[in-house]
Design a protein around this motif. Structure first.
Motif, short mmCIF file in Angstrom:
data_model
loop_
_atom_site.label_atom_id
_atom_site.label_comp_id
_atom_site.label_asym_id
_atom_site.label_seq_id
_atom_site.Cartn_x
_atom_site.Cartn_y
_atom_site.Cartn_z
N ARG A 250 0.83 -1.19 0.00
CA ARG A 250 0.00 0.00 0.00
C ARG A 250 0.87 1.25 0.00
O ARG A 250 1.85 1.35 0.72
CB ARG A 250 -0.91 0.01 1.23
CG ARG A 250 -1.93 -1.10 1.25
CD ARG A 250 -2.79 -0.98 2.50
NE ARG A 250 -3.48 0.31 2.56
CZ ARG A 250 -4.16 0.74 3.61
NH1 ARG A 250 -4.22 0.00 4.71
NH2 ARG A 250 -4.78 1.91 3.58
N TRP A 292 1.24 9.80 6.02
CA TRP A 292 0.08 9.02 6.43
C TRP A 292 -0.66 9.73 7.57
O TRP A 292 -0.06 10.11 8.57
CB TRP A 292 0.50 7.63 6.88
CG TRP A 292 -0.65 6.78 7.35
CD1 TRP A 292 -1.00 6.50 8.64
CD2 TRP A 292 -1.61 6.13 6.53
NE1 TRP A 292 -2.11 5.71 8.67
CE2 TRP A 292 -2.51 5.46 7.38
CE3 TRP A 292 -1.80 6.02 5.15
CZ2 TRP A 292 -3.57 4.70 6.91
CZ3 TRP A 292 -2.86 5.28 4.68
CH2 TRP A 292 -3.73 4.63 5.55
N HIS A 293 -1.97 9.91 7.38
CA HIS A 293 -2.79 10.58 8.38
C HIS A 293 -3.55 9.51 9.17
O HIS A 293 -4.39 8.80 8.63
CB HIS A 293 -3.78 11.54 7.70
CG HIS A 293 -4.36 12.56 8.62
ND1 HIS A 293 -5.26 12.24 9.63
CD2 HIS A 293 -4.17 13.90 8.70
CE1 HIS A 293 -5.60 13.34 10.27
NE2 HIS A 293 -4.96 14.38 9.73
N ASP A 294 -3.22 9.41 10.46
CA ASP A 294 -3.82 8.35 11.29
C ASP A 294 -5.32 8.51 11.46
O ASP A 294 -6.07 7.52 11.46
CB ASP A 294 -3.15 8.32 12.67
CG ASP A 294 -1.69 7.88 12.57
OD1 ASP A 294 -1.39 7.08 11.65
OD2 ASP A 294 -0.88 8.33 13.39
N ASP A 295 -5.78 9.74 11.60
CA ASP A 295 -7.21 9.97 11.82
C ASP A 295 -8.02 9.69 10.56
O ASP A 295 -9.10 9.08 10.61
CB ASP A 295 -7.46 11.40 12.30
CG ASP A 295 -6.83 11.66 13.66
OD1 ASP A 295 -6.65 10.68 14.41
OD2 ASP A 295 -6.50 12.83 13.95
N LEU A 296 -7.53 10.15 9.41
CA LEU A 296 -8.25 9.95 8.15
C LEU A 296 -7.95 8.61 7.52
O LEU A 296 -8.67 8.18 6.60
CB LEU A 296 -7.89 11.08 7.17
CG LEU A 296 -8.24 12.50 7.61
CD1 LEU A 296 -7.77 13.50 6.57
CD2 LEU A 296 -9.74 12.64 7.85
N GLN A 297 -6.89 7.95 7.97
CA GLN A 297 -6.48 6.67 7.41
C GLN A 297 -6.25 6.75 5.90
O GLN A 297 -6.76 5.97 5.10
CB GLN A 297 -7.54 5.61 7.71
CG GLN A 297 -7.62 5.21 9.18
CD GLN A 297 -6.33 4.54 9.66
OE1 GLN A 297 -5.95 3.46 9.16
NE2 GLN A 297 -5.68 5.15 10.64
N CYS A 298 -5.45 7.75 5.52
CA CYS A 298 -5.12 7.91 4.09
C CYS A 298 -3.84 8.74 3.99
O CYS A 298 -3.38 9.33 4.97
CB CYS A 298 -6.27 8.59 3.33
SG CYS A 298 -6.60 10.28 3.85
N TRP A 299 -3.27 8.76 2.79
CA TRP A 299 -2.08 9.56 2.52
C TRP A 299 -2.50 10.98 2.21
O TRP A 299 -3.45 11.22 1.46
CB TRP A 299 -1.30 8.97 1.35
CG TRP A 299 -0.79 7.59 1.61
CD1 TRP A 299 -1.38 6.43 1.26
CD2 TRP A 299 0.42 7.24 2.28
NE1 TRP A 299 -0.64 5.35 1.67
CE2 TRP A 299 0.49 5.82 2.30
CE3 TRP A 299 1.45 7.96 2.88
CZ2 TRP A 299 1.54 5.13 2.89
CZ3 TRP A 299 2.51 7.28 3.45
CH2 TRP A 299 2.54 5.88 3.46
N CYS A 300 -1.78 11.96 2.75
CA CYS A 300 -2.18 13.36 2.62
C CYS A 300 -1.02 14.24 2.13
O CYS A 300 0.14 14.00 2.48
CB CYS A 300 -2.70 13.91 3.95
SG CYS A 300 -4.21 13.13 4.53
#
Length: 375
Positions: A250, A292-300
């Protein structure tokens, strides 16, 4: 044309020659018919037509012409007002040369005016904001210059591309016309069979004295004067590569670019006067890695409000530290090209020096389409 015109010498229907008149005598109209009298055309105006019109315009005092063009250029900073500058360049060759010498290129004025600006480096201080509209059914892509701050607002058409499938490979034909008609192509983008390596070809004059063929593309913005770099040769101007992801881990795509960037400066370049292409300089670019954004669970990534939808196609290109100094890029935090999704078929594209609009558009086109070896 002169302010007078020669009346028709042919007799009106039903008229006949006078009795006893010789065949050498001019035919006289009968009484009651139209008998228009025109002034005799002076010898110096004989054969005066379009060339005569152009001659009168070109006879304008150079200082007065320069002042007129300077006022028009200063009063039209953005499109659609820039249309007035292009209209002045369409008057005649003398006005065209004066306009080309006066108008500054995108690197200095921060905007696009003539067709040649599409292959000149963008501004150094702030990026030029554009957006791309995709048509999935027709496999076409259209690049527009943003005229408002809205992400999907009005735009000035710049370039178009048509995607063609050639077996496992993909090709994109880039054109300066909205309908991508034959004779208006200015470049091409080709992929390998894995669709992870793309080569950008720039079609332009490659030798001194190259003849630019006449075509409908000369009528862009209703002008026959401002002519694009139409194809008389093909030059490799860059490569875009996507790293393989064989383990299917991923993560975002990894992009590497090697671009031959133009170094035009001074005034807007007239393609018909550019016999030899300028010597380009090589530039290496790679995409800025997101976090990686832990709260949004996506790459930012921080797109500064210019991207609204998460997509694997979104990217920002930067230059490695120390490699962008020839173009004024001092660090590896300066984003040279930014591309991102704002709607189902609308994407923003912001570019700056040393990339041109043509090169930036070609790089963004590589992001479309599936890449099984990378995802």
């Amino acid at each position: 044309m002169p302010p007078w015109c020669r009346a028709s010498a042919s007799p009106t229907p039903g008229s006949t020659a006078t009795a006893g008149g010789s065949s050498a005598d001019p035919a006289r109209p009968l009484a009651g018919s139209y008998a228009r009298v025109s002034p005799e055309v002076p010898a110096e105006h004989e054969g005066e037509g379009e060339d005569g019109d152009e001659g009168r315009w070109s006879a304008l005092v150079p200082e007065l012409l320069a002042d007129i063009l300077r006022r028009v250029d200063a009063g039209a900073e953005r499109w659609p007002g820039r249309r007035d500058v292009v209209a002045c360049a369409c008057v005649c060759r003398w006005w065209r040369e004066a306009a080309v010498a006066l108008v500054r290129p995108p690197l200095q004025r921060g905007g696009i005016t003539f067709l040649a600006s599409l292959k000149q480096p963008g501004p150094r201080d702030a990026p030029i904001q554009c957006f791309i509209k995709r048509n999935k059914k027709k496999s076409t892509f259209h690049l527009y210059l943003s005229l408002t701050q809205a992400l999907t607002g009005q735009g000035k058409f710049l370039l178009a591309a048509h995607r063609i499938r050639c077996g496992l490979r993909m090709e994109y034909i880039i054109s300066i016309r909205n309908d991508i008609s034959h004779g208006s192509h200015v470049g091409k983008l080709k992929s390998d069979f894995t669709r992870t390596k793309f080569t950008i070809y720039d079609w332009q004059p490659q030798y001194e004295g190259a003849k630019v063929p006449s075509s409908r593309c000369r009528r862009w913005l209703a002008t026959k004067q401002i002519n694009p770099l139409v194809s008389t040769g093909s030059a490799n101007t860059g490569e875009v590569c996507y790293e393989y992801n064989l383990l299917k881990s991923r993560g975002p795509r990894r992009i590497h670019c090697s671009m031959q960037c133009p170094t035009h400066e001074g005034t807007a370049i007239d393609p018909e006067e550019a016999n030899q292409p300028s010597t380009p300089s090589s530039l290496i670019l790679y995409n800025k890695l997101p976090r990686w954004h832990d709260d949004l669970q996506c790459w930012c990534l921080n797109f500064h409000g210019r991207v609204m939808v998460a997509s694997v196609k979104n990217f920002q290109l930067i230059a490695p530290a120390g490699t962008g100094e020839p173009w004024g890029v001092q660090d590896d935090e300066t984003v040279i090209l930014q591309f991102g999704k704002v709607d189902d078929d609308v994407f923003t594209m912001d570019y700056r020096q040393p990339l041109s609009a043509f090169q930036a558009f070609a790089i963004c086109l590589t992001s479309f389409g599936s890449k099984l070896a990378c995802e």
